[in-house]
Design an enzyme around this catalytic site. Structure first.
Site, PDB file in Angstrom:
ATOM      1  CE  LYS A 182      -2.106   2.942   2.248  1.00 48.96           C
ATOM      2  NZ  LYS A 182      -2.005   4.588   1.888  1.00 48.96           N
ATOM      3  CD  GLU A 230      11.936   4.138   9.340  1.00 52.47           C
ATOM      4  OE1 GLU A 230      11.805   4.988  10.194  1.00 52.47           O
ATOM      5  OE2 GLU A 230      12.002   4.342   7.946  1.00 52.47           O
ATOM      6  CB  CYS A 260      12.003   9.160   9.472  1.00 47.99           C
ATOM      7  SG  CYS A 260      12.929   7.710   8.331  1.00 47.99           S
ATOM      8  CD  GLU A 317       9.360  12.861  12.470  1.00 49.48           C
ATOM      9  OE1 GLU A 317      10.300  12.284  11.739  1.00 49.48           O
ATOM     10  OE2 GLU A 317       8.267  12.210  12.978  1.00 49.48           O
TER      11      GLU A 317
END
Length: 805
Positions: free
Chosen positions: A194, A268, A302, A399
C-alpha cells in the site's frame, strides 16, 4: 556579452532541466492517466469505482488519477497473495534469487524513468532520485538476491511468514518499496503493498516491472488508496505480518490493531535525530553534513538531523558558516539538475511546517532564513535555522518533517549525550569529531538505532536500519532485516493440544487432611514459609501484604508467595535501572556469573527436582530432567555471552559500518506456566546474557522453583537489580509492565488474550514486545533456546565510520 571566462568568475548558471516527457508519456499509456490496482498479475479497477488525484507538488498540476482501495480490493489482493504463497515459498532459494536479480536489472534499465517519475510525484530534486534513490533500489534487490541464495544455509530452521502487508510513506516512495519488498521476497513471502496516497506512481511502475520479469501472479500486489485502505490491510485476518514506515501516531494505532492477532510487526516511525558537533570537528565538513542531514529531501526524512547540538566554544563560528551556506542553497524545480531543494510533498505538510515554525518564534527561539525568496508556484519552503532554542521547546521535541534546523549548545560530552537522548524518539544520530576515541565512546551511549560518525544519512542494503523507543522496532536491511520476514518452522504448524498459551485448569482442592492422615511426623504445626519478592538483590515483602497459597499436585499447600502489585513493579523497575552497569560489563564477566548460577543450581539439583515434582505431579524423573535442562541452558547462554557480538557490514564506503549488539535495556519477562524452572531460566538467561536487567514474573501456578532460585542468585555474584522477581497474577503484572514507560521491552508467555493486552498496552510508548502464545517444548533446544531469544534481547546499532584522506 557572456563569455566562458565571465561564467567561470561569477559561477552563474542557467537551468539544467531533465525532460519529463518520457514519464508523462508512461502515465498517459495507462488508461489516459488512470490507474487501477495491481492484483494477481493484472490491473483491475477499484471495486467501488472511486479514484483520487495525485499532484505534482512543484507545479500543482494533476499527474494521474489513482484507484481508491476499499475492503473488497484488499480482500482480492490478500486472496491473490494467499493463493500464490505456497508456490513461491516452494521455489528453490536459487530460483527466488534469480527473480530478485532480474528485478534489480530491470530497475537499472528503467532508472531514468523511475527517477523522473519520483521527482514529479514527490517533489524531491532529480539529483537525489537519479543518484541516490534509484541506485539504492537496485542495490537492495542485488543484495537480497544473495540472501535468497543463502537462505537454506544461513537461516536453517526458518520459513516464510506468509502473506505480508506493507505500508510505505511518501518521502522515499520507491526506496521504501525496495527496503520492504526485497527481503520479503527473498524470504519466500508474498506481498500486498500500500503506497502513500500522495506518491503512488513509482510503486505502480515497479509493479509493471515485476510483471516484465515474469514474477508469478499474486506474489506482489499493489492496492492504492488513503489511510482507510491501509486500515483494511492491517486488520485483515489472513495477513501474517505488517511492515509499516510512517508517523509514530499511526504506528501506535497499528500496534493496537494488531495486538493479540499473532501478526508479526515491524514499525519504522518518526525521529528527532541529534547532529552532535564537538569542538575539534572540521567545520567545513560539518556544514556540508548539515546540508545533507536536514535539507536533503527538504528535511522530509525520518532520520533527518534536525537537532544541531554544538559545543558552545564553536557555536557562533558554525552558525555564521551555516548562514553563508544557506544563502547559496538553490530551491526550485525538482527536475532542474542544479537545484538543491525541491518542493514539499503536499499543502497539508507545508502548513504543518509553517505552523511549527511560528510556534518556535512564539516560544522565543531566534529564526533565520536566507534573503532570497522561494518560487511562488508549487509547495516550497526555504531552509530555516533556529538558534537560542530551549531543549524543552516544541520545535526541539516535535518532529517537524521539513527543512527546519534547531540549534542548541553543550559544554561536555556528557551534556551532549543527555541533550541528544532528551527525546522520546531513537532513530538515528550523527557525531562529528576528529577524535575517534571520543566518537566511539559517545556513539554507544546514544539511544538510536543508527549512529553516523563524521557523516550522515548513509544507507545501504547490507546495514540494518531502524529505531529504538517511539521510533519503532525491527530492522530493515542486512541480515537483521531478513529475520523480520522469517518464522521458526515449528511455530508454523497447527497448535498442539489445548488453546495456545492456556494454563491447566486449577483443580478444586480438598481441605487439609489433618495430622492423622499425614502421620505423626507432620503433627507439629509447620514453620511458616512465605516466599517474598526479589527486588534489588534482596527478598522484600510485597507492597500490599497479601500472599497466595501454592498447592501441589496432590492438593497439599507447598508454600505461599507474595502477591505483587503495581508498586512492586515500580520498585523492581527502579532497581533494574539502578543496575545499568550490567550492560557495560564484559561478555566474559556475564558468562562467568551465568556459569556460577549453573554451578550452584547443580549442587541443589535434587532439592529443585523434588520441588518441581511436588508442584506439577509429573514425577521425580521429570523434575530431575527439567533441572538438568535448566543447568544446560545456563551453560548455553554463558557460552553465548562473550560471543553474541556484532559485525562489520560491507557497505560501499571508504570505511567501516559497525553493527553493534546492544541490550534492549530493562525487560519485563512473563515466564511460561509449563516447565516452571526451565521456562523461567529460558527467558531470564538470554536476557541477562545480552546485558539486560529484568523484572521476571514466574509461573502463576507453579512459582516455587523460581522463588527458590532467589537463594541461588544471592550466592552467585549476580549484581543487585540485574534479576528481580515479582510473583502474583501474571496477566495483571504483565499489563503493568507493558504500560510502564521505563520498561523497554516485554516478553510474554501465555494465553492469546493476555498477549493482546500486552501488545495493546505497549503501544503507549512503542516498547518492543515478544509474545509466545503457542506452547513450546522447553526441553527441546530448537524451541527453548538459541539465537531467536538473543535477538529479542538485543538492539542492533549501526555506526558508520568513514576514514582516510
Amino acid at each position: 556579452m557572456t563569455t566562458v571566462a565571465k561564467l567561470f568568475e561569477t559561477m552563474d548558471y542557467g537551468p539544467a532541466p531533465e525532460s519529463a516527457a518520457p514519464a508523462l508519456e508512461w502515465i498517459q499509456q495507462h488508461g489516459a492517466g488512470q490507474f487501477g490496482h495491481y492484483v494477481g498479475g493484472q490491473w483491475m479497477p477499484p471495486a467501488e469505482g472511486q479514484y483520487f488525484e495525485t499532484i505534482n507538488p512543484a507545479t500543482t498540476a494533476v499527474l494521474a488519477r489513482v484507484a481508491q482501495g476499499g475492503k473488497a480490493d484488499v480482500d482480492a489482493a490478500v486472496a491473490a497473495a494467499r493463493a500464490a504463497a505456497p508456490g513461491w515459498a516452494a521455489l528453490t532459494p536459487h530460483a527466488r534469487a534469480r527473480y530478485l536479480y532480474a528485478i534489480a536489472r530491470e530497475v537499472q534499465r528503467h532508472s531514468r524513468l523511475l527517477a523522473v517519475l519520483e521527482s514529479l510525484d514527490n517533489g524531491k530534486p532529480i539529483r537525489e532520485t537519479r543518484d541516490l534513490d534509484i541506485p539504492l533500489v537496485a542495490r537492495h534487490f542485488y543484495h537480497h538476491a544473495g540472501w535468497a541464495q543463502l537462505l537454506a544455509t544461513e537461516f536453517a530452521g526458518y520459513q516464510p511468514v506468509g502473506v505480508v502487508g506493507q505500508i510505505v510513506p511518501w518521502n522515499f516512495p520507491l526506496l521504501m518499496v525496495a527496503w520492504k519488498v526485497a527481503p520479503a521476497l527473498a524470504a519466500g513471502n508474498t506481498i500486498i503493498m500500500k503506497p502513500a496516497e500522495f506518491t503512488p506512481l513509482t510503486a505502480l511502475c515497479f509493479a509493471e516491472l515485476t510483471r516484465e520479469v515474469g514474477l508469478p501472479p499474486g506474489v506482489f500486489n499493489v492496492v492504492t488508496g488513503e489511510g482507510t485502505t491501509g486500515k483494511h490491510l492491517v486488520e485483515h485476518p489472513d495477513v501474517n505480518k505488517i511492515a509499516f514506515t510512517g508517523s509514530t501516531e499511526v504506528g501506535r494505532i497499528i500496534r493496537k490493531a494488531t495486538a493479540g492477532t499473532g501478526k508479526k510487526l515491524t514499525l519504522e516511525l518518526g525521529g528527532k535525530s541529534p547532529f552532535i558537533v564537538f569542538d575539534d570537528a572540521d567545520l567545513d565538513s560539518v556544514v556540508e553534513g548539515v546540508v545533507d542531514a536536514i535539507w536533503f529531501n527538504q528535511g522530509q526524512v525520518c532520520c533527518a538531523g534536525s537537532r544541531l547540538l554544538v559545543h558552545e566554544g564553536i557555536a557562533d563560528r558554525l552558525t555564521q558558516k551555516l548562514r553563508a551556506r544557506m544563502e547559496k542553497l538553490r530551491v526550485g524545480s525538482p527536475l532542474d539538475k542544479a537545484v538543491d531543494m525541491g518542493a514539499i510533498v503536499a499543502p497539508v505538510q507545508l502548513e504543518r511546517i509553517r505552523g511549527l515554525v511560528e510556534k518556535g518564534v512564539e516560544e522565543g527561539a531566534k529564526m533565520w532564513q536566507p534573503s532570497w525568496a522561494c518560487p511562488t508556484e508549487g509547495y516550497f519552503y526555504p531552509p530555516t535555522l533556529f538558534t537560542e532554542v530551549s531543549p524543552a521547546a516544541t520545535i526541539a521535541q516535535v518532529e517537524i518533517f521539513g527543512p527546519v534546523l534547531v540549534s542548541m549548545t553543550f559544554r561536555t560530552p556528557k551534556e551532549a549525550v543527555e541533550l541528544a537522548n532528551n527525546t522520546p524518539y531513537g532513530l538515528a544520530a550523527s557525531v562529528w569529531t576528529e577524535n575517534i576515541n571520543l566518537a566511539l565512546d559517545v556513539a554507544p551511549k546514544l539511544k538510536a538505532g543508527v549512529v553516523w560518525v563524521n557523516c550522515t544519512n548513509m544507507f545501504d542494503a547490507a546495514s540494518g536500519f531502524g529505531g529504538y523507543r517511539e521510533s519503532g522496532f525491527g530492522r530493515e536491511g542486512g541480515r537483521e532485516g531478513m529475520w523480520e520476514y522469517l518464522k521458526v518452522e515449528w511455530e508454523c504448524g497447527p497448535p498442539r493440544g489445548a488453546a495456545p498459551g492456556s494454563a491447566a485448569p486449577q483443580r478444586v482442592r480438598s481441605a487439609d487432611p489433618g495430622p492423622t492422615a499425614r502421620g505423626d511426623r507432620d503433627s507439629l504445626p509447620p514453620i511458616d514459609r512465605t516466599y517474598k519478592l526479589f527486588i534489588g538483590g534482596k527478598q522484600v515483602r510485597p507492597d500490599q501484604g497479601y500472599s497466595r497459597k501454592i498447592l501441589g499436585a496432590d492438593g497439599r499447600v507447598l508454600g505461599e508467595v507474595g502477591e505483587g502489585n503495581r508498586k512492586d513493579i515500580r520498585n523492581a523497575v527502579e532497581a533494574a535501572h539502578a543496575a545499568e552497569g550490567w550492560a557495560r560489563a564484559s561478555g566474559h564477566t556475564r558468562a562467568q556469573i551465568l556459569y556460577y548460577i549453573a554451578e550452584n543450581l547443580a549442587i541443589r539439583a535434587d532439592e529443585y527436582a523434588a520441588c518441581i515434582a511436588a508442584m506439577t505431579g509429573d514425577g521425580a524423573e521429570a523434575g530431575a530432567r527439567e533441572v538438568a535442562a535448566a543447568i544446560a541452558r545456563l551453560f548455553t547462554y554463558a557460552a553465548w555471552a562473550d560471543k553474541w557480538d556484532g559485525a562489520v557490514h560491507h557497505t560501499p564506503i571508504r570505511g567501516v559500518t559497525l553493527a553493534m549488539q546492544e541490550p534492549v535495556g530493562v525487560l519485563g519477562l512473563v515466564a511460561p506456566e509449563q516447565s516452571p524452572l526451565l521456562g523461567f531460566v529460558s527467558v531470564v538467561a538470554p536476557a541477562v546474557a545480552a546485558g539486560n536487567t529484568v523484572i521476571a514474573v514466574p509461573s502463576e501456578l507453579h512459582p516455587l522453583a523460581a522463588t527458590e532460585l532467589y537463594t541461588v542468585l544471592e550466592t552467585s555474584d549476580v549484581p543487585d537489580g540485574v534479576v528481580n522477581v515479582v510473583t502474583g497474577a501474571k496477566d495483571a503484572l504483565a499489563k503493568v509492565l507493558a504500560e510502564h514507560d521505563d520498561v523497554d521491552g516485554v516478553w510474554y508467555c501465555g494465553a492469546a488474550a493476555g498477549a493482546k493486552t500486552v501488545e495493546f498496552a505497549a503501544a503507549a510508548n512503542m516498547k518492543r514486545t515478544w509474545v509466545m502464545t503457542r506452547p513450546r517444548d522447553w526441553l527441546d533446544p530448537r524451541q527453548g533456546e538459541g539465537r531467536d531469544f538473543l535477538r529479542h534481547a538485543s538492539e542492533v546499532k549501526n555506526i558508520w565510520i568513514p576514514y582516510g584522506e
